[in-house]
Write a protein that holds these residues in place. Structure first.
Motif, PDB file in Angstrom:
ATOM      1  N   GLY A 194       0.843  -1.190   0.000  1.00  0.00           N
ATOM      2  CA  GLY A 194       0.000   0.000   0.000  1.00  0.00           C
ATOM      3  C   GLY A 194       0.876   1.238   0.000  1.00  0.00           C
ATOM      4  O   GLY A 194       1.900   1.281   0.688  1.00  0.00           O
ATOM      5  N   LEU A 195       0.499   2.230  -0.793  1.00  0.00           N
ATOM      6  CA  LEU A 195       1.270   3.468  -0.913  1.00  0.00           C
ATOM      7  C   LEU A 195       0.339   4.666  -0.777  1.00  0.00           C
ATOM      8  O   LEU A 195      -0.781   4.638  -1.285  1.00  0.00           O
ATOM      9  N   MET A 196       0.811   5.711  -0.118  1.00  0.00           N
ATOM     10  CA  MET A 196       0.020   6.935  -0.055  1.00  0.00           C
ATOM     11  C   MET A 196       0.910   8.132   0.234  1.00  0.00           C
ATOM     12  O   MET A 196       2.004   8.007   0.773  1.00  0.00           O
ATOM     13  N   SER A 197       0.432   9.281  -0.186  1.00  0.00           N
ATOM     14  CA  SER A 197       1.060  10.548   0.138  1.00  0.00           C
ATOM     15  C   SER A 197      -0.069  11.508   0.477  1.00  0.00           C
ATOM     16  O   SER A 197      -0.990  11.696  -0.310  1.00  0.00           O
ATOM     17  N   GLY A 198      -0.005  12.087   1.642  1.00  0.00           N
ATOM     18  CA  GLY A 198      -1.082  12.963   2.093  1.00  0.00           C
ATOM     19  C   GLY A 198      -0.923  14.394   1.612  1.00  0.00           C
ATOM     20  O   GLY A 198       0.028  14.744   0.910  1.00  0.00           O
ATOM     21  N   THR A 199      -1.858  15.213   2.016  1.00  0.00           N
ATOM     22  CA  THR A 199      -1.861  16.613   1.582  1.00  0.00           C
ATOM     23  C   THR A 199      -0.718  17.422   2.182  1.00  0.00           C
ATOM     24  O   THR A 199      -0.407  18.497   1.685  1.00  0.00           O
ATOM     25  N   SER A 200      -0.063  16.915   3.223  1.00  0.00           N
ATOM     26  CA  SER A 200       1.083  17.636   3.788  1.00  0.00           C
ATOM     27  C   SER A 200       2.289  17.593   2.860  1.00  0.00           C
ATOM     28  O   SER A 200       3.203  18.402   2.998  1.00  0.00           O
ATOM     29  N   MET A 201       2.275  16.652   1.931  1.00  0.00           N
ATOM     30  CA  MET A 201       3.359  16.476   0.962  1.00  0.00           C
ATOM     31  C   MET A 201       4.730  16.331   1.633  1.00  0.00           C
ATOM     32  O   MET A 201       5.737  16.804   1.119  1.00  0.00           O
ATOM     33  N   GLY A 256       6.008  13.305   2.323  1.00  0.00           N
ATOM     34  CA  GLY A 256       6.650  12.115   1.792  1.00  0.00           C
ATOM     35  C   GLY A 256       5.633  11.052   1.417  1.00  0.00           C
ATOM     36  O   GLY A 256       4.431  11.297   1.398  1.00  0.00           O
ATOM     37  N   ILE A 257       6.152   9.873   1.150  1.00  0.00           N
ATOM     38  CA  ILE A 257       5.343   8.735   0.725  1.00  0.00           C
ATOM     39  C   ILE A 257       5.449   7.654   1.798  1.00  0.00           C
ATOM     40  O   ILE A 257       6.551   7.314   2.237  1.00  0.00           O
ATOM     41  N   ASP A 258       4.321   7.141   2.207  1.00  0.00           N
ATOM     42  CA  ASP A 258       4.282   6.039   3.162  1.00  0.00           C
ATOM     43  C   ASP A 258       3.990   4.754   2.405  1.00  0.00           C
ATOM     44  O   ASP A 258       3.102   4.716   1.558  1.00  0.00           O
ATOM     45  N   ALA A 259       4.764   3.715   2.715  1.00  0.00           N
ATOM     46  CA  ALA A 259       4.597   2.418   2.069  1.00  0.00           C
ATOM     47  C   ALA A 259       4.507   1.340   3.140  1.00  0.00           C
ATOM     48  O   ALA A 259       5.161   1.435   4.183  1.00  0.00           O
ATOM     49  N   VAL A 260       3.692   0.334   2.870  1.00  0.00           N
ATOM     50  CA  VAL A 260       3.552  -0.784   3.800  1.00  0.00           C
ATOM     51  C   VAL A 260       3.342  -2.066   2.990  1.00  0.00           C
ATOM     52  O   VAL A 260       2.700  -2.051   1.944  1.00  0.00           O
ATOM     53  N   LEU A 261       3.914  -3.161   3.478  1.00  0.00           N
ATOM     54  CA  LEU A 261       3.703  -4.473   2.868  1.00  0.00           C
ATOM     55  C   LEU A 261       2.986  -5.324   3.901  1.00  0.00           C
ATOM     56  O   LEU A 261       3.466  -5.477   5.028  1.00  0.00           O
ATOM     57  N   TYR A 319       9.970  13.433   0.541  1.00  0.00           N
ATOM     58  CA  TYR A 319      10.179  14.093  -0.744  1.00  0.00           C
ATOM     59  C   TYR A 319      11.453  14.921  -0.677  1.00  0.00           C
ATOM     60  O   TYR A 319      11.683  15.614   0.318  1.00  0.00           O
ATOM     61  N   PRO A 320      12.278  14.905  -1.718  1.00  0.00           N
ATOM     62  CA  PRO A 320      13.409  15.827  -1.762  1.00  0.00           C
ATOM     63  C   PRO A 320      12.878  17.267  -1.702  1.00  0.00           C
ATOM     64  O   PRO A 320      11.803  17.571  -2.234  1.00  0.00           O
ATOM     65  N   ALA A 321      13.614  18.143  -1.063  1.00  0.00           N
ATOM     66  CA  ALA A 321      13.152  19.522  -0.833  1.00  0.00           C
ATOM     67  C   ALA A 321      12.743  20.222  -2.135  1.00  0.00           C
ATOM     68  O   ALA A 321      11.710  20.894  -2.184  1.00  0.00           O
ATOM     69  N   GLU A 322      13.534  20.077  -3.183  1.00  0.00           N
ATOM     70  CA  GLU A 322      13.218  20.748  -4.447  1.00  0.00           C
ATOM     71  C   GLU A 322      11.913  20.235  -5.046  1.00  0.00           C
ATOM     72  O   GLU A 322      11.080  21.016  -5.509  1.00  0.00           O
ATOM     73  N   LEU A 323      11.712  18.918  -5.008  1.00  0.00           N
ATOM     74  CA  LEU A 323      10.475  18.346  -5.544  1.00  0.00           C
ATOM     75  C   LEU A 323       9.275  18.789  -4.711  1.00  0.00           C
ATOM     76  O   LEU A 323       8.235  19.153  -5.260  1.00  0.00           O
TER      77      LEU A 323
END
Length: 102
Positions: free
Chosen positions: A6-13, A15-20, A38-42
């Motif tokens: 499962g993957l998600m990224s919330g509105t706070s931007m 980063g990305i959370d992943a779970v198996l 997320y890298p700062a520039e992205l």
């Protein structure tokens, strides 16, 4: 047993959370989890795009870059439990259907 990533990224931007996980009847077993910042520039570019400050070409580029990070987060979970040399979970049990799907 079936395993899912499962993957998600919330509105706070932030980063990305992943779970198996895998499911057995009425229980969920967590095998790996990871947060990829997320890298700062992205992140700065994503925040501008969320405020309608991006061209269609830039939106396409951001979509690609974000998709690559989602794949990296998923791979981290997969790598945390999969031993590619033996074809077994790190717990010593063979993966159903021989190979995991991401």
């Amino acid at each position: 047993m079936t395993a899912w990533i499962g993957l998600m990224s919330g509105t706070s931007m932030d980063g990305i959370d992943a779970v198996l996980v895998s499911f057995e009847t009425s229980t969920i077993e967590f095998h790996a989890r990871h947060t990829l910042a997320y890298p700062a520039e992205l992140r700065a570019r994503l925040e501008l795009a969320a405020q309608n400050h991006a061209t269609p070409d830039e939106l396409g580029e951001l979509d690609t870059l974000t998709g690559q990070l989602f794949a990296k987060a998923a791979k981290h979970c997969y790598s945390a439990i999969w031993n590619t040399s033996s074809g077994y979970w790190r717990g010593g049990q063979p993966w159903p259907n021989d190979t995991p799907s991401a």
